[in-house]
Design an enzyme around this catalytic site. Structure first.
Site, PDB file in Angstrom:
ATOM      1  N   THR A  32      -8.726   6.327  -2.108  1.00  0.00           N
ATOM      2  CA  THR A  32     -10.114   5.909  -2.361  1.00  0.00           C
ATOM      3  C   THR A  32     -11.070   7.080  -2.179  1.00  0.00           C
ATOM      4  OG1 THR A  32     -10.316   5.120  -0.068  1.00  0.00           O
ATOM      5  CG2 THR A  32      -9.754   3.490  -1.761  1.00  0.00           C
ATOM      6  N   LYS A  42      -8.729  14.056   3.935  1.00  0.00           N
ATOM      7  CA  LYS A  42      -7.867  12.879   4.044  1.00  0.00           C
ATOM      8  C   LYS A  42      -6.922  13.078   5.222  1.00  0.00           C
ATOM      9  CE  LYS A  42      -6.665  13.564  -0.238  1.00  0.00           C
ATOM     10  NZ  LYS A  42      -6.714  12.317  -0.972  1.00  0.00           N
ATOM     11  N   ARG A  43      -6.210  12.035   5.576  1.00  0.00           N
ATOM     12  CA  ARG A  43      -5.231  12.137   6.652  1.00  0.00           C
ATOM     13  C   ARG A  43      -4.309  13.330   6.407  1.00  0.00           C
ATOM     14  NH1 ARG A  43      -0.297   9.273   6.915  1.00  0.00           N
ATOM     15  NH2 ARG A  43      -0.998   8.094   5.084  1.00  0.00           N
ATOM     16  N   LYS A  49     -14.582   8.163  -4.231  1.00  0.00           N
ATOM     17  CA  LYS A  49     -15.871   8.471  -3.590  1.00  0.00           C
ATOM     18  C   LYS A  49     -16.389   9.832  -4.033  1.00  0.00           C
ATOM     19  CE  LYS A  49     -14.182   5.708   0.214  1.00  0.00           C
ATOM     20  NZ  LYS A  49     -13.330   5.772   1.412  1.00  0.00           N
ATOM     21  N   HIS A  90       0.795  -1.234   0.000  1.00  0.00           N
ATOM     22  CA  HIS A  90       0.000   0.000   0.000  1.00  0.00           C
ATOM     23  C   HIS A  90       0.823   1.276   0.000  1.00  0.00           C
ATOM     24  CE1 HIS A  90      -4.155  -1.462   0.454  1.00  0.00           C
ATOM     25  NE2 HIS A  90      -3.629  -2.455   1.151  1.00  0.00           N
ATOM     26  N   LYS A 130       0.479  14.671   1.261  1.00  0.00           N
ATOM     27  CA  LYS A 130      -0.872  14.920   0.742  1.00  0.00           C
ATOM     28  C   LYS A 130      -1.099  16.409   0.484  1.00  0.00           C
ATOM     29  CE  LYS A 130      -2.682  10.768   3.006  1.00  0.00           C
ATOM     30  NZ  LYS A 130      -3.182   9.976   1.866  1.00  0.00           N
TER      31      LYS A 130
END
Length: 814
Positions: free
Chosen positions: A656, A549-550, A660, A358, A555
């Protein structure tokens, strides 16, 4: 049917449900309706629904057992399953009946669904993916058991105090968990420490201490099918919970010491592993759950078949490296306990196990210090050494004289303190290794596992992640689900490729109007909840620009914030006539991750400054939604107009959340990273706002010597944004608060925030141009949804089933 011809199946009409709910209040909760609390009604209804799930579960288990069908054993440290009541009612087709049944008693189903506490069994994308996969396995009639840990406390509840993240204990079990079934008759011993005895009769590990694993089962219902699988979550208890001798002499603490120490194993999800004690606890958690899972697999198998059928009847999937100790544990069980020879045991392991990687981030590729493993799991270290010796012999035969390759591929890392490389262990033992997006799988083969891919190219494959349309559209966005079903039928819920039938509606003015109405209603609902729950105000007519998101530097939430500062400064200077925008951020920072916590504080500081500025507060808002979770996500995804997927290219394995948002009609602004690449290909480049360096360009930029300060010096708007952070504008005059962020960006910038800033700002201008044309935006929104069929977890699971697990659907009769 049960023996004797009696049929225990409960009826599903509203009258029966109402009767059963009242009965549960009496016999399960010792309450009657007039004194029952909302939690009582929630528990009663949940028990009623669970009864119906368990009937299907028993039928499924009997079918699998009688037919000796191969089953998936999914090993994951996380299952972010989300609230269960609404999901299970939908799977059973009981939502309307339950609503009617409760209405007759003056109880609101929506209030009970809202009341439910989210299970604290996962943190982010890894755990949510595992939950989506369990949903799809059941929906596709594939036999499966998910194994994990029953954490007493989740990772943490996130509170915001003066703009800072504050962690609070996630007491998700405080009001009871009606969905689990404890199996009192099952317990497995799990040892730690001690020594190993070798004799002519074999090898015997004598642990220093033993804890017991006891299972709690959570049913997982398939949608539109009778199949019901389950999660088996393991809880730790002491082998001897109470020392009576110690108690009798007044040593009360010592009397319960073993109980406290043992139960610590499953107290909390992801203990902080920055300390030696935290690191040991994390390793103990990983070994405990895989040992329980594998012992249980053997128990179930030997009850009706030979243990030598293990690989024929079980397909074991390692969800990242957290369960990689399953390799050594299964070898120990086969060789030491069940008398297998090494070669026979290794054949069983290799034929049963597969590994999903991952991440490409070095810090996320787990390694364990060799001294810790020697002290905690001495027999397993011996087994790993032997696996490594045999493996390196194979490498030498294939690549003679290549000593650097041997060092790179060894299961033992020699740099600094010796360590065990868990990704290498999982790779060596697996018949298939997969990445989770096409780009990620390519980079996996070309970078971190390149040597292994050269040795065994046939083992490497890709399975792009997916999300379940049941929870993330049918349940969370009922307005959109109803509109889609009215247009093309309800087959899309089980076959997401059918969304393609929506494409002709993209240019239909009447359909666009209804699509707009659904989106606006979702935005109003989110705005209302934010106001009532958190005192946050936002304008539903503005563009909802969501970055959820985290919180992590790769990110790049701080890239988003730099652009927000630029927008604010343009409006203040009168040089911007742009759109009205609400920037929504949500996500948790790891408790020890100082930089991520500073990013959260910066977001609040920027939001505070904008809200206080009368020139800008009605044009621009920054909203941070606390405690991001599945429940919160189900509010945000349906309401979002723009999806921020702006990670540094080559660093996000898949994502993911991007899927969504797309499935709910949001347009994406993003880099060519993770599954963004495939989303852009699927929806069409003209419906995706692309910017930034590619993964190859990122690598080349770093290779030639990246100098972020030069970019800073050449871009006045960027420099102005950083200066506003530095001068205390967003920290109430404190010029030191955000200095770590500024220094990191200007002097190091490991995630190339500054390198991508100008391209990102230009892409955001394209976003604004598109937003000014509502008809064009709506068309793109509809097409994003219509072309998202590939990103169903059902497709992902079919890929696994056909290419990796080699299992087939099994029909279960209700």
């Amino acid at each position: 049917m049960i023996e004797g011809g009696d049929d225990p199946r409960p009826h599903d009409d509203a009258a029966t449900l109402r009767h059963d709910v009242i009965s549960k209040l009496y016999v399960e909760l010792a309450k009657f309706p007039t004194v029952a609390t909302r939690n009582d009604h929630y528990l009663a209804l949940s028990y009623v629904v669970r009864d119906r799930l368990l009937h299907r579960w028993v039928s499924s288990a009997r079918t699998y057992l009688d037919g000796k069908h191969r089953a998936v054993i999914y090993l994951s440290m996380e299952y972010l399953i989300g609230p269960q009541l609404g999901s299970n009612l939908m799977a059973l087709g009981l939502s309307d009946a339950a609503r009617s049944a409760l209405a007759g008693s003056g109880v609101s189903l929506d209030e009970l669904i809202e009341h439910e506490e989210e299970p604290g069994l996962g943190n982010g994308g890894l755990g949510r993916l595992a939950a989506c996969y369990m949903d799809s396995l059941a929906t596709l009639d594939l036999p499966a058991i998910g194994h994990g840990l029953r954490y007493e406390f989740g990772i943490f509840d996130q509170h915001i105090r003066d703009g800072w993240q504050v962690e609070a204990t996630d007491r998700w079990l405080r009001n009871g968990n009606p969905w689990e079934v404890r199996r009192y008759e099952i317990e497995h011993p799990v040892g730690f420490g001690g020594h190993v005895e070798h004799s002519p009769h074999g090898v015997r590990w004598v642990p220093e201490r033993v804890v017991k694993g006891i299972p709690y089962d959570v049913p997982v219902a398939g949608y539109g099918t009778a199949t019901t699988n389950f999660l088996r979550l393991w809880s730790a208890v002491a082998d001897e919970e109470f020392d009576l001798d110690a108690f009798q002499v007044g040593e009360y603490w010592r009397a319960v010491d073993a109980k406290i120490r043992s139960e610590t194993l499953t107290k909390v999800l992801y203990p902080n592993d920055s300390s030696p004690a935290g690191k040991q606890l994390r390793l103990e958690q990983q070994y405990f759950f895989v040992s329980c899972a594998l012992q249980d697999c053997i128990r179930l198998l030997t009850a009706h078949a030979s243990i030598r059928q293990f690989a024929d009847l079980y397909a074991i999937q390692l969800n990242d490296t957290h369960p990689a100790l399953a390799v050594a544990e299964l070898m120990r069980l086969f060789v030491d306990i069940h008398g297998f020879g090494w070669d026979e045991a290794w054949d069983q392991v290799r034929r049963s196990m597969a590994y999903t990687n991952h991440t490409l981030l070095p810090e996320a590729l787990e390694t364990w210090p060799l001294p810790l493993l020697r002290r905690l799991l001495p027999r397993h270290l011996e087994i790993i050494f032997e696996i490594n010796r045999r493996f390196l012999d194979e490498v030498r035969a294939r690549f003679p004289g290549d000593e650097p390759r041997l060092r790179r591929m060894s299961l033992i890392g020699e740099e600094g303190e010796k360590s065990i490389r868990m990704a290498h262990l999982a790779t060596v033992a697996s018949h298939h290794i997969n990445g989770v997006a096409e780009l990620h799988s390519r980079l996996l083969r070309e970078t971190v596992l390149r040597d292994f891919a050269e040795l065994w190219p046939e083992r490497f494959t890709n399975v792009t992640n997916g999300v379940t349309p049941r929870r993330f559209v049918a349940l969370s966005n009922p307005g959109l689900a109803d509109l889609v079903t009215e247009a093309i039928g309800d087959g899309w819920i089980r076959d997401l490729d059918r969304l393609r039938d929506l494409e002709p509606y993209a240019d239909d003015a009447a359909f666009q109007d209804r699509w707009r109405s659904v989106k606006h209603a979702n935005k109003q609902a989110l705005a209302g909840w934010l106001r009532e729950a958190h005192g946050i105000t936002c304008d539903p007519s503005s563009m909802f620009d969501a970055h959820c998101k985290r919180i992590h530097e790769y990110k790049r939430q701080h890239l988003n914030l730099l652009h927000v500062i630029t927008l604010w400064d343009r409006i203040r200077r009168g040089s911007d006539d742009g759109i009205t925008r609400t920037v929504i951020l949500a996500g948790k920072a790891a408790p020890a991750y100082r930089a991520a916590k500073l990013i959260i504080r910066l977001a609040h500081g920027i939001g505070e400054a904008i809200a206080a500025d009368p020139r800008t507060h009605d044009r621009l808002r920054v909203v941070f939604v606390p405690d991001f979770s599945v429940k919160t996500a189900q509010r945000i995804y349906p309401a979002a107009d723009l999806s921020e997927q702006i990670s540094t290219a080559g660093m996000e394995a898949s994502g993911t959340g991007n899927m969504k948002f797309t499935l709910n009609g949001a347009l994406t602004i993003g880099t060519l990273d993770g599954a963004n690449v495939e989303i852009r290909e699927a929806v069409g480049a003209e419906h995706f706002f692309l910017f930034g360096l590619t993964a190859d360009q990122v690598t080349e930029t770093k290779r030639v010597g990246y100098r972020p300060g030069e970019i800073f010096a050449k871009d006045p708007e960027l420099a102005r944004a950083i200066e506003l952070i530095a001068d205390g504008t967003f920290s109430r005059g404190d010029r030191t608060m955000f200095r770590p962020i500024i220094d990191d960006l200007v002097y190091r910038d490991p995630f190339l925030v500054l390198a991508d800033f100008r391209a990102y700002a230009e892409a955001q201008q394209r976003v604004e141009q598109a937003w000014r044309s509502p008809t064009s935006w709506l068309r793109s929104s509809i097409l994003n949804c219509a072309r998202a069929g590939k990103f169903s977890s059902d497709r992902s699971i079919r890929d696994y089933a056909e290419r990796i697990w080699r299992i087939a659907p099994v029909s279960v009769q209700a």
